[in-house]
Design a protein around this motif. Structure first.
Motif, PDB file in Angstrom:
ATOM      1  N   LEU A  26       0.862  -1.322  -0.008  1.00  0.00           N
ATOM      2  CA  LEU A  26      -0.098  -0.064   0.125  1.00  0.00           C
ATOM      3  C   LEU A  26       0.778   1.272   0.040  1.00  0.00           C
ATOM      4  CD1 LEU A  26      -2.717  -1.043   2.543  1.00  0.00           C
ATOM      5  CD2 LEU A  26      -3.074  -0.976   0.158  1.00  0.00           C
ATOM      6  N   LYS A  27       2.060   1.329   0.657  1.00  0.00           N
ATOM      7  CA  LYS A  27       2.912   2.275   0.691  1.00  0.00           C
ATOM      8  C   LYS A  27       3.656   2.754  -0.814  1.00  0.00           C
ATOM      9  CE  LYS A  27       7.158   4.100   2.505  1.00  0.00           C
ATOM     10  NZ  LYS A  27       8.360   3.457   3.556  1.00  0.00           N
ATOM     11  N   MET A  28       3.871   1.487  -1.199  1.00  0.00           N
ATOM     12  CA  MET A  28       4.551   1.601  -2.721  1.00  0.00           C
ATOM     13  C   MET A  28       3.322   2.199  -3.464  1.00  0.00           C
ATOM     14  SD  MET A  28       6.180  -1.474  -5.090  1.00  0.00           S
ATOM     15  CE  MET A  28       7.018  -1.190  -6.548  1.00  0.00           C
ATOM     16  N   GLY A  29       2.147   1.512  -3.463  1.00  0.00           N
ATOM     17  CA  GLY A  29       0.900   2.087  -4.250  1.00  0.00           C
ATOM     18  C   GLY A  29       0.785   3.606  -4.118  1.00  0.00           C
ATOM     19  N   LEU A  99       2.958  -2.200 -10.201  1.00  0.00           N
ATOM     20  CA  LEU A  99       3.563  -0.827  -9.540  1.00  0.00           C
ATOM     21  C   LEU A  99       4.727  -0.234 -10.100  1.00  0.00           C
ATOM     22  CD1 LEU A  99       2.251  -1.279  -5.870  1.00  0.00           C
ATOM     23  CD2 LEU A  99       1.098  -0.178  -7.600  1.00  0.00           C
ATOM     24  N   GLU A 100       5.754  -1.344 -10.022  1.00  0.00           N
ATOM     25  CA  GLU A 100       7.038  -0.816 -10.644  1.00  0.00           C
ATOM     26  C   GLU A 100       7.108  -0.326 -11.994  1.00  0.00           C
ATOM     27  OE1 GLU A 100      10.724  -0.748 -12.655  1.00  0.00           O
ATOM     28  OE2 GLU A 100       9.158  -2.302 -12.980  1.00  0.00           O
ATOM     29  N   GLY A 103       5.456   3.027 -12.236  1.00  0.00           N
ATOM     30  CA  GLY A 103       6.248   4.076 -11.917  1.00  0.00           C
ATOM     31  C   GLY A 103       7.496   4.403 -13.021  1.00  0.00           C
ATOM     32  N   ASP A 104       7.676   3.368 -13.854  1.00  0.00           N
ATOM     33  CA  ASP A 104       8.451   3.638 -15.000  1.00  0.00           C
ATOM     34  C   ASP A 104       7.748   4.360 -16.036  1.00  0.00           C
ATOM     35  OD1 ASP A 104      10.387   1.897 -14.124  1.00  0.00           O
ATOM     36  OD2 ASP A 104       9.833   0.460 -15.281  1.00  0.00           O
ATOM     37  N   GLU A 105       6.199   4.254 -16.287  1.00  0.00           N
ATOM     38  CA  GLU A 105       5.674   4.891 -17.210  1.00  0.00           C
ATOM     39  C   GLU A 105       5.472   6.546 -16.613  1.00  0.00           C
ATOM     40  OE1 GLU A 105       4.924   3.922 -19.960  1.00  0.00           O
ATOM     41  OE2 GLU A 105       5.147   1.915 -19.499  1.00  0.00           O
ATOM     42  N   ALA A 106       5.611   6.707 -15.136  1.00  0.00           N
ATOM     43  CA  ALA A 106       5.298   7.900 -14.852  1.00  0.00           C
ATOM     44  C   ALA A 106       6.699   8.759 -14.921  1.00  0.00           C
ATOM     45  CB  ALA A 106       5.037   7.956 -13.053  1.00  0.00           C
ATOM     46  N   SER A 207      -3.261  -0.864 -14.205  1.00  0.00           N
ATOM     47  CA  SER A 207      -4.363  -0.677 -13.047  1.00  0.00           C
ATOM     48  C   SER A 207      -5.598  -1.963 -13.334  1.00  0.00           C
ATOM     49  CB  SER A 207      -5.086   0.648 -13.260  1.00  0.00           C
ATOM     50  OG  SER A 207      -4.152   1.545 -13.192  1.00  0.00           O
ATOM     51  N   VAL A 208      -5.590  -2.164 -14.392  1.00  0.00           N
ATOM     52  CA  VAL A 208      -6.493  -3.508 -14.905  1.00  0.00           C
ATOM     53  C   VAL A 208      -5.969  -4.698 -14.307  1.00  0.00           C
ATOM     54  CG1 VAL A 208      -7.551  -5.073 -16.405  1.00  0.00           C
ATOM     55  CG2 VAL A 208      -7.388  -2.474 -16.769  1.00  0.00           C
ATOM     56  N   ASN A 209      -4.694  -4.953 -14.382  1.00  0.00           N
ATOM     57  CA  ASN A 209      -4.035  -5.963 -13.836  1.00  0.00           C
ATOM     58  C   ASN A 209      -4.056  -6.043 -12.300  1.00  0.00           C
ATOM     59  OD1 ASN A 209      -2.974  -6.710 -16.273  1.00  0.00           O
ATOM     60  ND2 ASN A 209      -1.061  -5.971 -16.130  1.00  0.00           N
ATOM     61  N   ILE A 210      -3.852  -5.031 -11.628  1.00  0.00           N
ATOM     62  CA  ILE A 210      -4.041  -4.999 -10.387  1.00  0.00           C
ATOM     63  C   ILE A 210      -5.503  -5.305  -9.881  1.00  0.00           C
ATOM     64  CG2 ILE A 210      -4.173  -3.462  -8.226  1.00  0.00           C
ATOM     65  CD1 ILE A 210      -1.746  -1.741  -9.511  1.00  0.00           C
ATOM     66  N   CYS A 211      -6.417  -4.984 -10.514  1.00  0.00           N
ATOM     67  CA  CYS A 211      -7.861  -5.272 -10.055  1.00  0.00           C
ATOM     68  C   CYS A 211      -8.036  -6.609 -10.338  1.00  0.00           C
ATOM     69  CB  CYS A 211      -8.719  -4.559 -11.158  1.00  0.00           C
ATOM     70  SG  CYS A 211      -9.020  -2.868 -10.914  1.00  0.00           S
ATOM     71  N   GLU A 212      -7.463  -7.269 -11.485  1.00  0.00           N
ATOM     72  CA  GLU A 212      -7.605  -8.795 -11.669  1.00  0.00           C
ATOM     73  C   GLU A 212      -7.077  -9.559 -10.651  1.00  0.00           C
ATOM     74  OE1 GLU A 212      -7.570  -8.564 -16.629  1.00  0.00           O
ATOM     75  OE2 GLU A 212      -5.789  -9.144 -15.422  1.00  0.00           O
ATOM     76  N   TYR A 213      -5.956  -9.132  -9.997  1.00  0.00           N
ATOM     77  CA  TYR A 213      -5.423  -9.837  -8.944  1.00  0.00           C
ATOM     78  C   TYR A 213      -6.113  -9.619  -7.785  1.00  0.00           C
ATOM     79  CZ  TYR A 213      -1.207  -8.743 -11.956  1.00  0.00           C
ATOM     80  OH  TYR A 213      -0.376  -8.931 -12.886  1.00  0.00           O
TER      81      TYR A 213
END
Length: 236
Positions: A26-29, A99-100, A103-106, A207-213
């Protein structure tokens, strides 16, 4: 199907280990979410200094990914988790990978915002970039919230919004392609704007991937490559 219980182990220490890992995710998010927000602001406001800060801060996200991954490896080795505990560790490893990459896209947004800070007629594209960026930021925030609350319904609803992101991205791509044909002298700037739009679209995909997880973690069901109609009929 196993229900998810994160605080019902004989070993109190195991409870603490799992909760610590989850909190670090959650911190990383939160770090990644702020990174995206700052990268988008730098791009839209022409703030080269902020863009440079975003580009240079990616190492913090990378370091936390490595730390969490190592903790997951240690739990797998020491505890040999099964059922929902194993799903949690597998989910965490997958989530921090996405998430990493967000971060690369950001980081790309920050880097290109530095190059585009002095562009003279960029304001004509900022409205479209802003709308796409707001959609993506909202998706990312809701995906992380669904993970924090283990909310399957919210995860599925959030994932469905990727269609809106894709439509916005395709519209912007067509607009940029038209301008490229009309004024080839702007090729460098237009390509950088296109890469920024692509970075935003990719953040939506992650973000979709996170939802699927989230669905996998709570329900034990892998919904990748499954239609939303089928997902709705099974879980909503």
């Amino acid at each position: 199907m196993d229900k998810l219980h994160l605080d019902q182990h004989i070993s109190h220490q195991f409870n603490l280990e799992l909760e610590e890992i989850r909190n670090k995710v959650l911190k990383m998010g939160g770090m990644v979410e702020q990174q995206v927000a700052n990268g988008l602001t730098a791009l839209l406001e022409g703030d080269g200094d902020l863009g440079s800060q975003v580009a240079q801060s990616d190492f913090e996200v990378n370091a936390l990914e490595v730390e969490i991954d190592e903790e997951c490896t240690q739990v797998l080795a020491r505890r040999q988790p099964a059922a929902s505990d194993l799903r949690l560790i597998v989910t965490v490893i997958k989530v921090i990978t996405d998430l990493e990459r967000i971060g690369d896209e950001a980081e790309k947004l920050g880097r290109f915002s530095v190059d585009l800070a002095s562009a003279e007629d960029l304001p004509s594209y900022r409205k479209d970039l802003r709308h796409l960026g707001e959609l993506v930021r909202s998706m990312l925030g809701d995906a992380l919230d669904a993970f924090a609350r283990l909310d399957v319904d919210a995860a599925i609803r959030t994932a469905q919004r990727d269609d809106d992101v894709n439509r916005e991205y395709e519209t912007l791509e067509r607009l940029l392609a038209t301008h490229l044909v009309e004024d080839p002298r702007q090729v460098s700037k237009l390509f950088k704007i296109t890469w920024c739009a692509r970075a935003l679209e990719r953040i939506g995909d992650h973000s979709v991937n996170i939802c699927e997880y989230v669905v996998y973690l709570v329900k034990g069901k892998d919904i990748r490559h499954t239609s939303f109609d089928q997902i709705r009929s099974e879980f909503l």
